[in-house]
Design a protein around this motif. Structure first.
Motif, PDB file in Angstrom:
ATOM      1  N   GLU A 171      53.005   8.525  40.497  1.00  0.00           N
ATOM      2  CA  GLU A 171      52.405   7.450  39.717  1.00  0.00           C
ATOM      3  C   GLU A 171      51.050   7.056  40.316  1.00  0.00           C
ATOM      4  OE1 GLU A 171      53.401   2.926  38.131  1.00  0.00           O
ATOM      5  OE2 GLU A 171      54.665   3.809  39.669  1.00  0.00           O
ATOM      6  N   LEU A 172      50.972   7.014  41.636  1.00  0.00           N
ATOM      7  CA  LEU A 172      49.726   6.669  42.307  1.00  0.00           C
ATOM      8  C   LEU A 172      48.627   7.672  41.965  1.00  0.00           C
ATOM      9  CD1 LEU A 172      48.229   4.890  44.428  1.00  0.00           C
ATOM     10  CD2 LEU A 172      48.956   6.583  46.108  1.00  0.00           C
ATOM     11  N   ILE A 173      48.944   8.950  41.991  1.00  0.00           N
ATOM     12  CA  ILE A 173      47.945   9.982  41.692  1.00  0.00           C
ATOM     13  C   ILE A 173      47.408   9.812  40.277  1.00  0.00           C
ATOM     14  CG2 ILE A 173      47.624  12.470  41.339  1.00  0.00           C
ATOM     15  CD1 ILE A 173      49.571  12.846  43.750  1.00  0.00           C
ATOM     16  N   GLN A 174      48.267   9.577  39.307  1.00  0.00           N
ATOM     17  CA  GLN A 174      47.798   9.361  37.938  1.00  0.00           C
ATOM     18  C   GLN A 174      46.919   8.113  37.870  1.00  0.00           C
ATOM     19  OE1 GLN A 174      47.969  11.302  35.121  1.00  0.00           O
ATOM     20  NE2 GLN A 174      46.487   9.773  34.468  1.00  0.00           N
ATOM     21  N   TRP A 209      49.414   2.183  47.750  1.00  0.00           N
ATOM     22  CA  TRP A 209      48.146   1.800  47.167  1.00  0.00           C
ATOM     23  C   TRP A 209      47.092   2.721  47.744  1.00  0.00           C
ATOM     24  CZ3 TRP A 209      43.838  -0.461  49.656  1.00  0.00           C
ATOM     25  CH2 TRP A 209      44.027  -0.873  50.964  1.00  0.00           C
ATOM     26  N   ALA A 210      46.010   2.912  47.006  1.00  0.00           N
ATOM     27  CA  ALA A 210      44.975   3.849  47.430  1.00  0.00           C
ATOM     28  C   ALA A 210      43.599   3.268  47.148  1.00  0.00           C
ATOM     29  CB  ALA A 210      45.133   5.175  46.705  1.00  0.00           C
ATOM     30  N   GLN A 262      50.805   3.019  52.520  1.00  0.00           N
ATOM     31  CA  GLN A 262      52.114   2.527  52.099  1.00  0.00           C
ATOM     32  C   GLN A 262      52.003   1.014  51.972  1.00  0.00           C
ATOM     33  OE1 GLN A 262      55.086   4.047  54.858  1.00  0.00           O
ATOM     34  NE2 GLN A 262      55.607   5.610  53.352  1.00  0.00           N
ATOM     35  N   ALA A 263      52.455   0.485  50.842  1.00  0.00           N
ATOM     36  CA  ALA A 263      52.412  -0.957  50.619  1.00  0.00           C
ATOM     37  C   ALA A 263      53.588  -1.622  51.331  1.00  0.00           C
ATOM     38  CB  ALA A 263      52.462  -1.256  49.119  1.00  0.00           C
ATOM     39  N   CYS A 306      36.935   0.562  44.107  1.00  0.00           N
ATOM     40  CA  CYS A 306      37.835   1.433  43.350  1.00  0.00           C
ATOM     41  C   CYS A 306      39.144   1.583  44.122  1.00  0.00           C
ATOM     42  CB  CYS A 306      37.195   2.789  43.114  1.00  0.00           C
ATOM     43  SG  CYS A 306      38.153   3.840  41.998  1.00  0.00           S
ATOM     44  N   ALA A 307      40.188   0.954  43.616  1.00  0.00           N
ATOM     45  CA  ALA A 307      41.509   0.989  44.253  1.00  0.00           C
ATOM     46  C   ALA A 307      42.578   0.884  43.180  1.00  0.00           C
ATOM     47  CB  ALA A 307      41.645  -0.155  45.248  1.00  0.00           C
ATOM     48  N   THR A 308      43.775   1.327  43.522  1.00  0.00           N
ATOM     49  CA  THR A 308      44.888   1.257  42.578  1.00  0.00           C
ATOM     50  C   THR A 308      46.190   1.298  43.365  1.00  0.00           C
ATOM     51  OG1 THR A 308      45.772   2.191  40.518  1.00  0.00           O
ATOM     52  CG2 THR A 308      45.062   3.765  42.193  1.00  0.00           C
TER      53      THR A 308
END
Length: 67
Positions: A34-37, A16-17, A9-10, A25-27
């Motif tokens: 939205e995070l999963i996509q 963020w992951a 949780q941001a 590799c992070a997003t």
């Protein structure tokens, strides 16, 4: 291929992951959906390469591997 993803949780909201198996590799995303996509897009981007920049000799072969 299965990859473990750590979801955080941001502090400013959203999520963020990171993908530990792929360094750097992070997003992020405002919602889990939205995070999963974005994770799919990030993994694809981190693993993609530009074949034009790799020297391939006349006797070399290129193979794609699905795991």
């Amino acid at each position: 291929m299965k990859l473990k993803v750590i979801i955080h949780q941001a502090e400013e909201g959203g999520y963020w992951a990171e993908v530990p198996a792929i360094p750097g590799c992070a997003t992020q995303g405002e919602t889990i959906q939205e995070l999963i996509q974005n994770i799919y897009d990030a993994v694809e981007g981190c693993l993609s390469i530009d074949m034009d920049t790799i020297p391939i000799g006349a006797t070399d072969q290129v193979m794609e591997l699905a795991v």
